[in-house]
Enzyme design. Structure first.
Site, PDB file in Angstrom:
ATOM      1  N   TYR A  74     -30.396   9.767   4.238  1.00  0.00           N
ATOM      2  CA  TYR A  74     -29.772  11.092   4.090  1.00  0.00           C
ATOM      3  C   TYR A  74     -30.685  12.021   3.280  1.00  0.00           C
ATOM      4  CZ  TYR A  74     -26.144  14.579   3.080  1.00  0.00           C
ATOM      5  OH  TYR A  74     -25.419  15.742   2.976  1.00  0.00           O
ATOM      6  N   SER A  76     -28.755  19.738   1.206  1.00  0.00           N
ATOM      7  CA  SER A  76     -27.980  18.989   0.198  1.00  0.00           C
ATOM      8  C   SER A  76     -28.853  18.845  -1.035  1.00  0.00           C
ATOM      9  CB  SER A  76     -27.630  17.591   0.722  1.00  0.00           C
ATOM     10  OG  SER A  76     -27.196  16.766  -0.339  1.00  0.00           O
TER      11      SER A  76
HETATM   12  P1  NAP Z   1     -17.530  17.049   7.575  1.00  0.00           P
HETATM   13  O1  NAP Z   1     -16.308  17.584   6.943  1.00  0.00           O
HETATM   14  O2  NAP Z   1     -17.681  15.587   7.800  1.00  0.00           O
HETATM   15  O3  NAP Z   1     -17.731  17.822   8.979  1.00  0.00           O
HETATM   16  C1  NAP Z   1     -18.833  17.473   9.771  1.00  0.00           C
HETATM   17  C2  NAP Z   1     -18.962  18.489  10.868  1.00  0.00           C
HETATM   18  O4  NAP Z   1     -20.163  18.199  11.615  1.00  0.00           O
HETATM   19  C3  NAP Z   1     -17.800  18.432  11.863  1.00  0.00           C
HETATM   20  O5  NAP Z   1     -17.553  19.753  12.281  1.00  0.00           O
HETATM   21  C4  NAP Z   1     -18.371  17.587  13.000  1.00  0.00           C
HETATM   22  O6  NAP Z   1     -17.778  17.861  14.258  1.00  0.00           O
HETATM   23  C5  NAP Z   1     -19.821  18.068  12.986  1.00  0.00           C
HETATM   24  N1  NAP Z   1     -20.748  17.140  13.631  1.00  0.00           N
HETATM   25  C6  NAP Z   1     -21.066  15.883  13.263  1.00  0.00           C
HETATM   26  N2  NAP Z   1     -21.977  15.374  14.127  1.00  0.00           N
HETATM   27  C7  NAP Z   1     -22.232  16.343  15.047  1.00  0.00           C
HETATM   28  C8  NAP Z   1     -23.056  16.428  16.185  1.00  0.00           C
HETATM   29  N3  NAP Z   1     -23.811  15.401  16.581  1.00  0.00           N
HETATM   30  N4  NAP Z   1     -23.062  17.580  16.891  1.00  0.00           N
HETATM   31  C9  NAP Z   1     -22.279  18.633  16.525  1.00  0.00           C
HETATM   32  N5  NAP Z   1     -21.471  18.611  15.446  1.00  0.00           N
HETATM   33  C10 NAP Z   1     -21.446  17.470  14.730  1.00  0.00           C
HETATM   34  O7  NAP Z   1     -18.847  17.470   6.779  1.00  0.00           O
HETATM   35  P2  NAP Z   1     -19.074  18.583   5.636  1.00  0.00           P
HETATM   36  O8  NAP Z   1     -18.791  17.947   4.352  1.00  0.00           O
HETATM   37  O9  NAP Z   1     -18.431  19.836   6.018  1.00  0.00           O
HETATM   38  O10 NAP Z   1     -20.653  18.723   5.748  1.00  0.00           O
HETATM   39  C11 NAP Z   1     -21.249  19.842   6.393  1.00  0.00           C
HETATM   40  C12 NAP Z   1     -22.731  19.863   6.043  1.00  0.00           C
HETATM   41  O11 NAP Z   1     -22.868  19.965   4.631  1.00  0.00           O
HETATM   42  C13 NAP Z   1     -23.480  18.614   6.459  1.00  0.00           C
HETATM   43  O12 NAP Z   1     -24.761  18.979   6.934  1.00  0.00           O
HETATM   44  C14 NAP Z   1     -23.602  17.837   5.171  1.00  0.00           C
HETATM   45  O13 NAP Z   1     -24.715  16.966   5.169  1.00  0.00           O
HETATM   46  C15 NAP Z   1     -23.729  18.943   4.166  1.00  0.00           C
HETATM   47  N6  NAP Z   1     -23.332  18.572   2.806  1.00  0.00           N
HETATM   48  C16 NAP Z   1     -22.066  18.130   2.554  1.00  0.00           C
HETATM   49  C17 NAP Z   1     -21.732  17.763   1.252  1.00  0.00           C
HETATM   50  C18 NAP Z   1     -20.367  17.254   0.893  1.00  0.00           C
HETATM   51  O14 NAP Z   1     -20.209  16.713  -0.213  1.00  0.00           O
HETATM   52  N7  NAP Z   1     -19.368  17.415   1.731  1.00  0.00           N
HETATM   53  C19 NAP Z   1     -22.684  17.854   0.232  1.00  0.00           C
HETATM   54  C20 NAP Z   1     -23.953  18.319   0.541  1.00  0.00           C
HETATM   55  C21 NAP Z   1     -24.275  18.684   1.834  1.00  0.00           C
HETATM   56  P3  NAP Z   1     -16.401  17.096  14.724  1.00  0.00           P
HETATM   57  O15 NAP Z   1     -15.294  17.772  13.955  1.00  0.00           O
HETATM   58  O16 NAP Z   1     -16.332  17.326  16.191  1.00  0.00           O
HETATM   59  O17 NAP Z   1     -16.558  15.661  14.356  1.00  0.00           O
END
Ligand code: NAP
Length: 251
Positions: free
Chosen positions: A158, A145
């Site tokens: 975070y 991130s």
């Molecule tokens: P999201 O829509 O909240 O999805 C989270 C995903 O992680 C889901 O598939 C969830 O599975 C899975 N997950 C959570 N805890 C887990 C665990 N203990 N074991 C296995 N799977 C787990 O998140 P996202 O926005 O796609 O984020 C994905 C990545 O990008 C993350 O690492 C996040 O920090 C990073 N990121 C996101 C943003 C943003 O603005 N969205 C920005 C920068 C970085 P379930 O569906 O089973 O709950």
């Protein structure tokens, strides 16, 4: 012969059920990879990702595992090897986020976030790297991130977790070379369940901060990940590619 770049490759995407992970699974399948879609609790979302890939003519399997748990991760990799074959491509996208002032920080929350975001990157990478090295091919992208590059006061835990992911990916790139390439992607705010939880005020501020005046779509991050997995980035390893609409610019 297919002209799909990742035809026949086997990919495992942690957190593939939703958001950036889901978009990455679909992008990988479009390029011909057979995809293991990891989730922790949302079986419905992982089935939807698998169904979308099958609708596109691809092959995928859902695999439940908590990425912060060593036994669970080892079981996940065994299940993927049995179901699809040895893992050629790993994308670690599973993660959690939260914002809180320092006065509200709790050690249990710190430990939980580091367990999922940092242990949850370490464990899958460690579980697949030896096989990749033995077979002489492997591509790994860890989702970090911009918070890991420009840490924020309301996201101490975070930011720390994502700085660790960046350092981990860079160290692994040196350790696992030359056949294995390891990079990380640092997204800005992306429209997913996690991104939307930031709330309208924060989202507006982030739009205002970005050169592109908008937040990103998960498919845009998936394309960035795909680039780093493909031979179009054949001389790139140990890097962190920022995709944030211009909120953070690096030297
Ligand atoms: P999201 O829509 O909240 O999805 C989270 C995903 O992680 C889901 O598939 C969830 O599975 C899975 N997950 C959570 N805890 C887990 C665990 N203990 N074991 C296995 N799977 C787990 O998140 P996202 O926005 O796609 O984020 C994905 C990545 O990008 C993350 O690492 C996040 O920090 C990073 N990121 C996101 C943003 C943003 O603005 N969205 C920005 C920068 C970085 P379930 O569906 O089973 O709950």
């Amino acid at each position: 012969m297919s002209d799909k770049e990742l035809q026949g490759k086997i990919a495992l995407v942690t957190g593939g059920s939703r958001g950036i992970g889901r978009a990455t699974c679909i992008a990988l399948a479009r390029e011909g990879a057979r995809v293991a879609v990891n989730y922790v609790s949302n079986a419905q979302a992982s089935s939807e990702t698998v169904a979308e890939i099958e609708r596109l003519g691809g092959e995928a399997m859902a695999v439940a595992a908590d990425v912060s748990d060593p036994d669970s991760v080892s079981g996940m990799v065994t299940a993927v090897e049995k179901g699809l074959g040895p893992v050629d491509i790993l994308v670690t996208s599973a993660g959690i986020a939260s914002m809180e002032p320092h006065s509200e920080m709790a050690f249990e929350n710190w430990q939980r976030m580091l367990a999922i975001n940092v242990d949850g990157t370490y464990l899958p990478v460690m579980a697949v790297k030896d096989g990749m090295i033995e077979r002489g091919y492997g591509r790994i992208v860890c989702i970090a991130s911009i918070a890991g590059l420009r840490p924020r006061g309301r996201m101490i835990t975070y930011s720390t977790s994502k700085a660790a992911v960046i350092a981990f990916a860079r160290s692994c790139a040196e350790a696992f070379g030359p056949q294995i390439r390891v990079n990380s992607v640092a997204p800005g705010l992306i429209e997913t369940d996690m991104g939307s939880s930031a709330g309208p005020e924060v989202i507006q501020r982030m739009k205002d901060d970005a050169y592109l005046n908008r937040i990103g779509q998960p498919e845009e991050i998936a394309e960035t990940v795909l680039f780093l997995l493909s031979e179009r980035s054949s001389f790139t390893t140990g890097q962190t590619l920022v995709a944030d609409g211009g909120r953070v610019t690096l030297p």
